[in-house]
Design a protein around this motif. Structure first.
Motif, PDB file in Angstrom:
ATOM      1  N   ILE A 158       0.843  -1.194   0.000  1.00 28.63           N
ATOM      2  CA  ILE A 158       0.000   0.000   0.000  1.00 28.63           C
ATOM      3  C   ILE A 158       0.882   1.249   0.000  1.00 28.63           C
ATOM      4  N   GLU A 159       0.575   2.196  -0.879  1.00 28.81           N
ATOM      5  CA  GLU A 159       1.340   3.450  -0.931  1.00 28.81           C
ATOM      6  C   GLU A 159       0.663   4.574  -0.165  1.00 28.81           C
ATOM      7  N   ASP A 160      -0.660   4.614  -0.212  1.00 29.19           N
ATOM      8  CA  ASP A 160      -1.388   5.693   0.460  1.00 29.19           C
ATOM      9  C   ASP A 160      -2.384   5.086   1.452  1.00 29.19           C
ATOM     10  N   ALA A 161      -1.882   4.825   2.647  1.00 27.89           N
ATOM     11  CA  ALA A 161      -2.725   4.196   3.666  1.00 27.89           C
ATOM     12  C   ALA A 161      -3.819   5.124   4.171  1.00 27.89           C
ATOM     13  N   GLN A 162      -3.708   6.431   3.873  1.00 20.09           N
ATOM     14  CA  GLN A 162      -4.702   7.398   4.343  1.00 20.09           C
ATOM     15  C   GLN A 162      -5.897   7.502   3.398  1.00 20.09           C
ATOM     16  N   HIS A 163      -5.767   6.941   2.206  1.00 17.95           N
ATOM     17  CA  HIS A 163      -6.896   7.040   1.271  1.00 17.95           C
ATOM     18  C   HIS A 163      -8.060   6.191   1.788  1.00 17.95           C
ATOM     19  N   PRO A 164      -9.307   6.667   1.630  1.00  9.56           N
ATOM     20  CA  PRO A 164     -10.460   5.916   2.158  1.00  9.56           C
ATOM     21  C   PRO A 164     -10.567   4.475   1.672  1.00  9.56           C
ATOM     22  N   VAL A 165     -10.139   4.165   0.458  1.00 10.22           N
ATOM     23  CA  VAL A 165     -10.286   2.783  -0.008  1.00 10.22           C
ATOM     24  C   VAL A 165      -9.268   1.856   0.654  1.00 10.22           C
ATOM     25  N   MET A 166      -8.266   2.430   1.316  1.00  5.82           N
ATOM     26  CA  MET A 166      -7.241   1.600   1.958  1.00  5.82           C
ATOM     27  C   MET A 166      -7.431   1.488   3.466  1.00  5.82           C
ATOM     28  N   ARG A 167      -8.528   2.028   3.982  1.00 15.00           N
ATOM     29  CA  ARG A 167      -8.767   1.984   5.421  1.00 15.00           C
ATOM     30  C   ARG A 167      -8.885   0.522   5.892  1.00 15.00           C
ATOM     31  N   GLY A 168      -8.000   0.135   6.812  1.00 13.38           N
ATOM     32  CA  GLY A 168      -8.048  -1.213   7.367  1.00 13.38           C
ATOM     33  C   GLY A 168      -7.353  -2.271   6.526  1.00 13.38           C
ATOM     34  N   VAL A 169      -6.768  -1.867   5.398  1.00 15.86           N
ATOM     35  CA  VAL A 169      -6.042  -2.820   4.547  1.00 15.86           C
ATOM     36  C   VAL A 169      -4.596  -2.888   5.040  1.00 15.86           C
ATOM     37  N   PRO A 170      -4.055  -4.093   5.247  1.00 14.74           N
ATOM     38  CA  PRO A 170      -2.667  -4.190   5.723  1.00 14.74           C
ATOM     39  C   PRO A 170      -1.687  -3.492   4.782  1.00 14.74           C
ATOM     40  N   ALA A 171      -0.591  -2.999   5.349  1.00 17.58           N
ATOM     41  CA  ALA A 171       0.410  -2.290   4.540  1.00 17.58           C
ATOM     42  C   ALA A 171       0.979  -3.163   3.432  1.00 17.58           C
ATOM     43  N   VAL A 172       1.082  -4.449   3.723  1.00 20.70           N
ATOM     44  CA  VAL A 172       1.542  -5.420   2.731  1.00 20.70           C
ATOM     45  C   VAL A 172       0.624  -6.639   2.835  1.00 20.70           C
ATOM     46  N   PHE A 173       0.140  -7.099   1.711  1.00 23.38           N
ATOM     47  CA  PHE A 173      -0.685  -8.305   1.755  1.00 23.38           C
ATOM     48  C   PHE A 173      -0.405  -9.187   0.527  1.00 23.38           C
ATOM     49  N   PRO A 174      -0.513 -10.503   0.709  1.00 24.31           N
ATOM     50  CA  PRO A 174      -0.225 -11.416  -0.407  1.00 24.31           C
ATOM     51  C   PRO A 174      -1.430 -11.622  -1.303  1.00 24.31           C
ATOM     52  N   VAL A 175      -1.149 -11.841  -2.563  1.00 22.28           N
ATOM     53  CA  VAL A 175      -2.184 -12.218  -3.538  1.00 22.28           C
ATOM     54  C   VAL A 175      -1.672 -13.460  -4.259  1.00 22.28           C
ATOM     55  N   ARG A 176      -2.514 -14.486  -4.295  1.00 22.84           N
ATOM     56  CA  ARG A 176      -2.094 -15.752  -4.890  1.00 22.84           C
ATOM     57  C   ARG A 176      -2.454 -15.810  -6.369  1.00 22.84           C
ATOM     58  N   ASP A 177      -1.557 -16.377  -7.141  1.00 20.96           N
ATOM     59  CA  ASP A 177      -1.833 -16.811  -8.518  1.00 20.96           C
ATOM     60  C   ASP A 177      -2.546 -15.760  -9.368  1.00 20.96           C
ATOM     61  N   GLU A 178      -1.849 -14.664  -9.614  1.00 17.32           N
ATOM     62  CA  GLU A 178      -2.410 -13.645 -10.501  1.00 17.32           C
ATOM     63  C   GLU A 178      -1.600 -13.561 -11.797  1.00 17.32           C
ATOM     64  N   GLU A 179      -2.170 -12.883 -12.778  1.00 12.05           N
ATOM     65  CA  GLU A 179      -1.504 -12.751 -14.074  1.00 12.05           C
ATOM     66  C   GLU A 179      -0.564 -11.545 -14.128  1.00 12.05           C
ATOM     67  N   TRP A 180      -0.762 -10.566 -13.253  1.00 12.05           N
ATOM     68  CA  TRP A 180       0.078  -9.368 -13.152  1.00 12.05           C
ATOM     69  C   TRP A 180       0.333  -8.765 -14.526  1.00 12.05           C
ATOM     70  N   TYR A 181      -0.739  -8.173 -15.095  1.00 11.88           N
ATOM     71  CA  TYR A 181      -0.596  -7.464 -16.362  1.00 11.88           C
ATOM     72  C   TYR A 181       0.594  -6.509 -16.301  1.00 11.88           C
ATOM     73  N   THR A 182       1.261  -6.348 -17.436  1.00 14.03           N
ATOM     74  CA  THR A 182       2.235  -5.265 -17.580  1.00 14.03           C
ATOM     75  C   THR A 182       1.697  -4.301 -18.641  1.00 14.03           C
ATOM     76  N   TRP A 183       2.087  -3.054 -18.511  1.00 16.16           N
ATOM     77  CA  TRP A 183       1.705  -2.027 -19.477  1.00 16.16           C
ATOM     78  C   TRP A 183       2.957  -1.367 -20.034  1.00 16.16           C
ATOM     79  N   ASP A 184       2.812  -0.572 -21.087  1.00 16.32           N
ATOM     80  CA  ASP A 184       3.980   0.015 -21.748  1.00 16.32           C
ATOM     81  C   ASP A 184       4.701   1.029 -20.871  1.00 16.32           C
ATOM     82  N   LYS A 185       4.013   1.504 -19.830  1.00 18.09           N
ATOM     83  CA  LYS A 185       4.633   2.438 -18.895  1.00 18.09           C
ATOM     84  C   LYS A 185       3.798   2.468 -17.633  1.00 18.09           C
TER      85      LYS A 185
END
Length: 258
Positions: A158-185
């Motif tokens: 998490i970069e902005d823990a103060q943003h309302p959508v991040m309230r109560g979300v751990p600073a670091v959390f694991p995500v299993r088995d994702e595709e992790w899109y990449t973009w040109d920038k």
């Protein structure tokens, strides 16, 4: 005794004798949400799990949720009936011109909130459709380049823990088995980044990386609508990940204006 008074007394006695839930007043829905998801396909288990979770959320937070499978119903009048639009599993192409124009206007004018998952970041030329340049700009001016087809687990920071959508979300959390899109920038110069994936934590490791700055949750503050893009959205077990469900819950409330 007048008929209306008799009816009122009968109602009172009926409530006293009936089980409590029959007479308890149900709270009115505070707002309406609709979600779009393509039928079938490899993401169907994610969509099915999302619908179960959204049913529970709707009861808890007093909103209603409707579903559509393509953009044909979308026009200005349709969008005006809802507070939040969830792009649960739908790409930014194969939209009707009417739907595209109505969505663009609603986002630019702030008349609806938006949450986009996973496929909403599939920006490029796919299935014979050109890239929707406005949508690419809305997402930070990016173009899809690749994905980890064999999946990788990773840590999200998490970069902005103060943003309302991040309230109560751990600073670091694991995500299993994702595709992790990449973009040109990185979209960072054009959006407010809320979370990034740590590419060094890929398990198993992959050569498909953005090379450091890899945002996976962000909001575009250059439009009036409250909006959040959340890259994750491939597997149903995300709804067993409390960090993800907290992020989703917060996003619904925030984009609805609460």
């Amino acid at each position: 005794m007048r008929p209306l008074r008799l009816l009122a007394l009968a109602t009172v006695f009926a409530c006293l004798l009936a089980p409590l839930p029959l007479c308890a007043q149900q709270p009115a829905a505070n707002f309406r949400v609709f979600a779009i998801a393509e039928p079938g396909g490899i993401h169907k288990p994610f969509v099915d799990a999302a619908k179960v979770w959204l049913t529970q959320e709707a009861q808890q937070d007093h909103f209603t949720v409707d579903y559509i499978e393509d953009t044909k119903p979308i026009d200005a009048a349709f969008l005006a009936r809802y507070r939040v639009f969830i792009e649960l599993n739908y790409p930014p192409y194969h939209w009707t011109p009417t739907a595209a124009a109505a969505f663009t206007s609603a986002i630019e004018n702030g008349s609806i909130g938006w949450i986009g998952f996973h496929h909403a970041g599939l920006l490029g030329e796919f299935d014979g459709f050109p890239m929707w340049q406005w949508f690419s700009n809305f997402m930070g001016g990016i173009r899809w380049t690749n994905y980890i087809a064999t999946f990788a687990s990773a840590n999200v920071h998490i970069e902005d823990a103060q943003h309302p959508v991040m309230r109560g979300v751990p600073a670091v959390f694991p995500v299993r088995d994702e595709e992790w899109y990449t973009w040109d920038k990185s979209p960072r110069p054009n959006v407010h980044v809320l979370a990034t994936v740590d590419e060094s934590s890929y398990t198993p490791d992959s050569k498909i990386k953005m090379g450091g700055d890899h945002p996976v949750v962000w909001t575009n503050e250059h439009v009036k609508a409250r909006n959040v893009y959340i890259f994750m959205g491939h597997h149903p077990d995300l709804f067993e990940n409390t960090a993800f469900t907290t992020l989703f819950h917060n996003s619904i409330l925030w984009t609805s204006g609460q």
